[in-house]
Design a protein around this motif. Sequence first.
Motif, mmCIF file in Angstrom:
data_model
loop_
_atom_site.group_PDB
_atom_site.id
_atom_site.type_symbol
_atom_site.label_atom_id
_atom_site.label_comp_id
_atom_site.label_asym_id
_atom_site.label_seq_id
_atom_site.Cartn_x
_atom_site.Cartn_y
_atom_site.Cartn_z
ATOM 1 N N MET A 1 8.316 16.315 96.506
ATOM 2 C CA MET A 1 6.875 16.314 96.252
ATOM 3 C C MET A 1 6.491 17.650 95.624
ATOM 4 O O MET A 1 6.819 18.709 96.151
ATOM 5 C CB MET A 1 6.106 16.108 97.553
ATOM 6 C CG MET A 1 4.609 16.018 97.398
ATOM 7 S SD MET A 1 3.827 15.680 99.016
ATOM 8 C CE MET A 1 2.132 15.430 98.498
ATOM 9 N N ARG A 2 5.839 17.556 94.495
ATOM 10 C CA ARG A 2 5.356 18.771 93.861
ATOM 11 C C ARG A 2 4.050 19.202 94.547
ATOM 12 O O ARG A 2 3.289 18.365 95.023
ATOM 13 C CB ARG A 2 5.113 18.526 92.368
ATOM 14 C CG ARG A 2 4.721 19.782 91.607
ATOM 15 C CD ARG A 2 4.415 19.484 90.146
ATOM 16 N NE ARG A 2 3.892 20.680 89.493
ATOM 17 C CZ ARG A 2 3.324 20.684 88.295
ATOM 18 N NH1 ARG A 2 3.204 19.553 87.609
ATOM 19 N NH2 ARG A 2 2.868 21.803 87.766
ATOM 20 N N HIS A 3 3.810 20.498 94.583
ATOM 21 C CA HIS A 3 2.572 20.995 95.169
ATOM 22 C C HIS A 3 1.359 20.501 94.397
ATOM 23 O O HIS A 3 1.452 20.156 93.210
ATOM 24 C CB HIS A 3 2.577 22.526 95.204
ATOM 25 C CG HIS A 3 2.627 23.161 93.839
ATOM 26 N ND1 HIS A 3 1.524 23.254 93.021
ATOM 27 C CD2 HIS A 3 3.650 23.714 93.155
ATOM 28 C CE1 HIS A 3 1.858 23.848 91.898
ATOM 29 N NE2 HIS A 3 3.155 24.137 91.939
ATOM 30 N N GLY A 4 0.208 20.501 95.065
ATOM 31 C CA GLY A 4 -1.031 20.122 94.404
ATOM 32 C C GLY A 4 -1.509 21.204 93.442
ATOM 33 O O GLY A 4 -0.931 22.301 93.365
ATOM 34 N N ASN A 5 -2.553 20.903 92.718
ATOM 35 C CA ASN A 5 -3.133 21.857 91.765
ATOM 36 C C ASN A 5 -3.416 23.188 92.463
ATOM 37 O O ASN A 5 -4.054 23.233 93.512
ATOM 38 C CB ASN A 5 -4.426 21.272 91.183
ATOM 39 C CG ASN A 5 -5.068 22.173 90.160
ATOM 40 O OD1 ASN A 5 -5.922 22.984 90.494
ATOM 41 N ND2 ASN A 5 -4.678 22.038 88.908
ATOM 42 N N SER A 6 -2.922 24.258 91.863
ATOM 43 C CA SER A 6 -3.026 25.575 92.496
ATOM 44 C C SER A 6 -3.970 26.487 91.721
ATOM 45 O O SER A 6 -4.378 26.189 90.591
ATOM 46 C CB SER A 6 -1.650 26.234 92.576
ATOM 47 O OG SER A 6 -1.217 26.636 91.282
ATOM 48 N N GLU A 7 -4.264 27.616 92.328
ATOM 49 C CA GLU A 7 -5.104 28.610 91.659
ATOM 50 C C GLU A 7 -4.419 29.136 90.405
ATOM 51 O O GLU A 7 -5.085 29.475 89.418
ATOM 52 C CB GLU A 7 -5.417 29.755 92.627
ATOM 53 C CG GLU A 7 -6.304 29.335 93.787
ATOM 54 C CD GLU A 7 -6.411 30.377 94.878
ATOM 55 O OE1 GLU A 7 -5.741 31.426 94.762
ATOM 56 O OE2 GLU A 7 -7.147 30.142 95.845
ATOM 57 N N ALA A 8 -3.086 29.176 90.426
ATOM 58 C CA ALA A 8 -2.349 29.593 89.226
ATOM 59 C C ALA A 8 -2.449 28.534 88.132
ATOM 60 O O ALA A 8 -2.610 28.859 86.949
ATOM 61 C CB ALA A 8 -0.884 29.859 89.576
ATOM 62 N N ASN A 9 -2.365 27.249 88.524
ATOM 63 C CA ASN A 9 -2.553 26.166 87.553
ATOM 64 C C ASN A 9 -3.936 26.262 86.916
ATOM 65 O O ASN A 9 -4.084 26.138 85.700
ATOM 66 C CB ASN A 9 -2.408 24.802 88.215
ATOM 67 C CG ASN A 9 -1.011 24.502 88.724
ATOM 68 O OD1 ASN A 9 -0.839 23.985 89.814
ATOM 69 N ND2 ASN A 9 0.011 24.831 87.941
ATOM 70 N N LYS A 10 -4.931 26.479 87.759
ATOM 71 C CA LYS A 10 -6.314 26.541 87.277
ATOM 72 C C LYS A 10 -6.514 27.706 86.312
ATOM 73 O O LYS A 10 -7.215 27.589 85.306
ATOM 74 C CB LYS A 10 -7.274 26.663 88.464
ATOM 75 C CG LYS A 10 -8.735 26.635 88.094
ATOM 76 C CD LYS A 10 -9.623 26.677 89.331
ATOM 77 C CE LYS A 10 -11.100 26.651 88.964
ATOM 78 N NZ LYS A 10 -11.971 26.676 90.182
ATOM 79 N N ALA A 11 -5.867 28.835 86.630
ATOM 80 C CA ALA A 11 -5.998 30.026 85.787
ATOM 81 C C ALA A 11 -5.087 29.974 84.567
ATOM 82 O O ALA A 11 -5.218 30.799 83.657
ATOM 83 C CB ALA A 11 -5.690 31.272 86.602
ATOM 84 N N GLY A 12 -4.151 29.016 84.541
ATOM 85 C CA GLY A 12 -3.239 28.891 83.412
ATOM 86 C C GLY A 12 -2.224 30.010 83.338
ATOM 87 O O GLY A 12 -1.875 30.464 82.243
#
Length: 199
Positions: free
Chosen positions: A1-12
């Motif tokens: 299972m991959r982690h959910g949307n993260s703060e790093a994902n959001k910040a790109g």
Amino acid sequence: MRHGNSEANKAGIISSSPPVATVKHGLTELGQRQARDSSSLFLQSEHVVGGGGALLPPVIVSSDFKRASMTANILRATLLTKFEEVAEVRLEESLRERSFGDLDGGKDDQYGLVWEHDAVDANHVLYNVESVNSVIARTSALVTDLDEEFQDRMIFLVAHGDVLQILQTKFWGVEGEKHRSLQHMETAEWREFDLKKVK
């Protein structure tokens, strides 16, 4: 299972440094919802509903990066609505995100620079990144150890996009150089890897 949307994902941004990612860049509100929804889908799947007989609760093993451990704990809380007892999440450094070396902390559009070279050489360490074969070695060794410990139990590995995509090549008998040719794992997506197929 991959982690959910993260703060790093959001910040790109790329977040692969343990001193940072173990304490920062947890799940966004979206990521927490994704983890709950995905976990609930598992409870409705044939693995649970169509299992028949007394089903042992899955073992949850997670990367110690904050975004993964948060996802794993949401998964555990969801499983507790079905199972009377679910063991605490086990944290394993072997499931950490692939190290992206000099690119860590930079924009995530630089992943493509690494993947371009991955497709040619699974041993490359350009930009001081961890090689594909290094990821395969550490993650597959963990899987072997877990299989020996838990035998026929279902095990959830909660980790990161590149790590799981690369580990999947081992299960599917695909060369490491071709990891990006496999279907992309979305945030909070779970996917079945059958160890019996690679024994």
